[in-house]
Design an enzyme around this catalytic site. Structure first.
Site, PDB file in Angstrom:
ATOM      1  N   GLY A 115      41.073  27.794  24.128  1.00 50.97           N
ATOM      2  CA  GLY A 115      40.575  27.996  25.490  1.00 50.97           C
ATOM      3  C   GLY A 115      39.191  27.392  25.634  1.00 50.97           C
ATOM      4  O   GLY A 115      39.020  26.185  25.812  1.00 50.97           O
ATOM      5  N   GLY A 116      38.163  28.250  25.544  1.00 52.36           N
ATOM      6  CA  GLY A 116      36.780  27.860  25.806  1.00 52.36           C
ATOM      7  C   GLY A 116      36.360  26.551  25.145  1.00 52.36           C
ATOM      8  O   GLY A 116      35.782  25.673  25.801  1.00 52.36           O
ATOM      9  N   GLU A 126      48.352  34.903  19.826  1.00 52.00           N
ATOM     10  CA  GLU A 126      47.006  35.047  20.378  1.00 52.00           C
ATOM     11  C   GLU A 126      46.653  36.529  20.473  1.00 52.00           C
ATOM     12  O   GLU A 126      47.008  37.192  21.456  1.00 52.00           O
ATOM     13  CB  GLU A 126      46.946  34.435  21.777  1.00 52.00           C
ATOM     14  N   TRP A 179      42.734  24.866  29.755  1.00 45.78           N
ATOM     15  CA  TRP A 179      41.514  24.836  30.572  1.00 45.78           C
ATOM     16  C   TRP A 179      41.416  25.995  31.552  1.00 45.78           C
ATOM     17  O   TRP A 179      40.413  26.121  32.256  1.00 45.78           O
ATOM     18  CB  TRP A 179      41.431  23.500  31.327  1.00 45.78           C
ATOM     19  N   HIS A 196      51.194  33.569  28.806  1.00 43.16           N
ATOM     20  CA  HIS A 196      49.809  33.775  28.332  1.00 43.16           C
ATOM     21  C   HIS A 196      49.394  35.212  28.670  1.00 43.16           C
ATOM     22  O   HIS A 196      49.794  35.753  29.704  1.00 43.16           O
ATOM     23  CB  HIS A 196      48.871  32.766  29.010  1.00 43.16           C
ATOM     24  N   GLU A 253      46.791  36.419  29.861  1.00 42.34           N
ATOM     25  CA  GLU A 253      46.147  36.590  31.171  1.00 42.34           C
ATOM     26  C   GLU A 253      47.199  36.661  32.276  1.00 42.34           C
ATOM     27  O   GLU A 253      47.024  37.365  33.271  1.00 42.34           O
ATOM     28  CB  GLU A 253      45.150  35.443  31.407  1.00 42.34           C
TER      29      GLU A 253
HETATM   30  C1  PEP Z   1      43.381  31.116  25.286  1.00 45.80           C
HETATM   31  O1  PEP Z   1      43.078  31.378  26.424  1.00 45.80           O
HETATM   32  O2  PEP Z   1      44.556  30.814  25.031  1.00 45.80           O
HETATM   33  C2  PEP Z   1      42.341  31.184  24.254  1.00 45.80           C
HETATM   34  C3  PEP Z   1      42.720  31.178  22.998  1.00 45.80           C
HETATM   35  O3  PEP Z   1      41.045  31.236  24.674  1.00 45.80           O
HETATM   36  P1  PEP Z   1      39.713  31.149  23.745  1.00 45.80           P
HETATM   37  O4  PEP Z   1      39.905  30.002  22.814  1.00 45.80           O
HETATM   38  O5  PEP Z   1      38.598  30.924  24.717  1.00 45.80           O
HETATM   39  O6  PEP Z   1      39.619  32.447  23.021  1.00 45.80           O
END
Ligand code: PEP
Length: 252
Positions: free
Chosen positions: A236-237, A169, A12, A97, A99
């Site tokens: 994520g989203g 990712e 989230w 992650h 980020e």
């Molecule tokens: C994430 O932040 O791990 C991610 C995969 O985000 P999203 O699904 O929004 O691309």
């Protein structure tokens, strides 16, 4: 051949108040209550952990942290430790992650300490790896991803790593609406499994669950999850909405 139970985890990020957490998780709980062939987790912000633990108590949805400090306790302003997370009902932690690597300067060495601390405390580490668009275009995907894996894992022995989950990712696919094609994702997942086999042994590699993350949505989840080495998704989203996360869980 080892059966790997698919694992879908919603990240989230910095979204949702406590009351929004309660509403979304009550709906999610009801929508996935019959699912037992998929492991499901939600990583809310720290402020929502207590409410989430209450709503999810006795359910088939696990509680995950988005980050974790490597120490048990100490003078580390703003940080949260593994024992504190366990106390709050957390069983999984997203570590490294992109980020956190990009905006908070997390290095492979720091992430290695966190993975080790998670395993020592019985928390399932979800180790995130992935390349940028520039790195992919420069043909560096494999060296970046394997470098991140060896940076985070090389000090651990195979026997210690029973619960480890890796999330591949590609950074260019996170929150952008761009998704790796199932073939692109499968190719990297296979490389990750082979690399883990070389690093930690075939048994660990066979058992290892590798999630794909990067704009996973209800309409692309089934195709991605059908790939041989894709064992789940970090979402994520689309995880902010109980209906779309439930659709992804059902696709798995
Ligand atoms: C994430 O932040 O791990 C991610 C995969 O985000 P999203 O699904 O929004 O691309």
């Amino acid at each position: 051949m080892v059966e790997r139970k698919p694992i879908i985890v919603g990240n989230w990020k910095m979204y949702k108040t406590i009351s929004e957490t309660r509403t979304t998780l009550s709906a999610l709980r009801a929508a996935v209550q019959d699912v037992d062939s998929v492991e499901i987790g939600i990583a809310p912000p720290f402020t929502s952990l207590a409410a989430a633990a209450e709503v999810l108590s006795g359910s088939n949805i696990s509680l995950a942290a988005q980050n974790m400090h490597y120490g048990d306790a100490g003078a580390f302003t703003g940080e949260v430790s593994a024992p504190m997370l366990l106390d709050a009902g957390v069983t999984h932690a997203i570590l490294g992650h992109s980020e956190r690597r990009e905006y908070f300067g997390e290095t492979d060495d720091l992430i290695a300490s966190k993975v080790k601390a998670a395993l020592e405390n019985g928390i399932v580490p979800i180790l995130c790896v992935g390349e940028t668009q520039v790195q992919r275009e420069a043909d560096e995907t494999v060296s970046v991803v394997t470098g991140q894996l060896s940076g985070a894992l090389s000090e651990l022995r195979g026997a210690d790593l029973g619960t480890l989950v890796v999330a591949y990712e590609p950074i260019w696919a996170i929150g952008t609406g761009l998704t790796a094609t199932p073939e692109q994702a499968q190719q990297v997942h296979e490389i990750i499994r082979d690399f883990i086999g070389d690093l930690l042994g075939g048994v660990v590699a066979e058992r290892l669950r590798i999630q794909y993350g990067g704009s996973v949505k209800p309409d692309n989840a089934a195709e991605l999850l059908a790939q041989l080495d894709i064992d789940g998704a970090l979402v994520g989203g689309a995880s902010l909405d109980s209906e779309s996360l439930s659709a992804i869980v059902h696709a798995a």
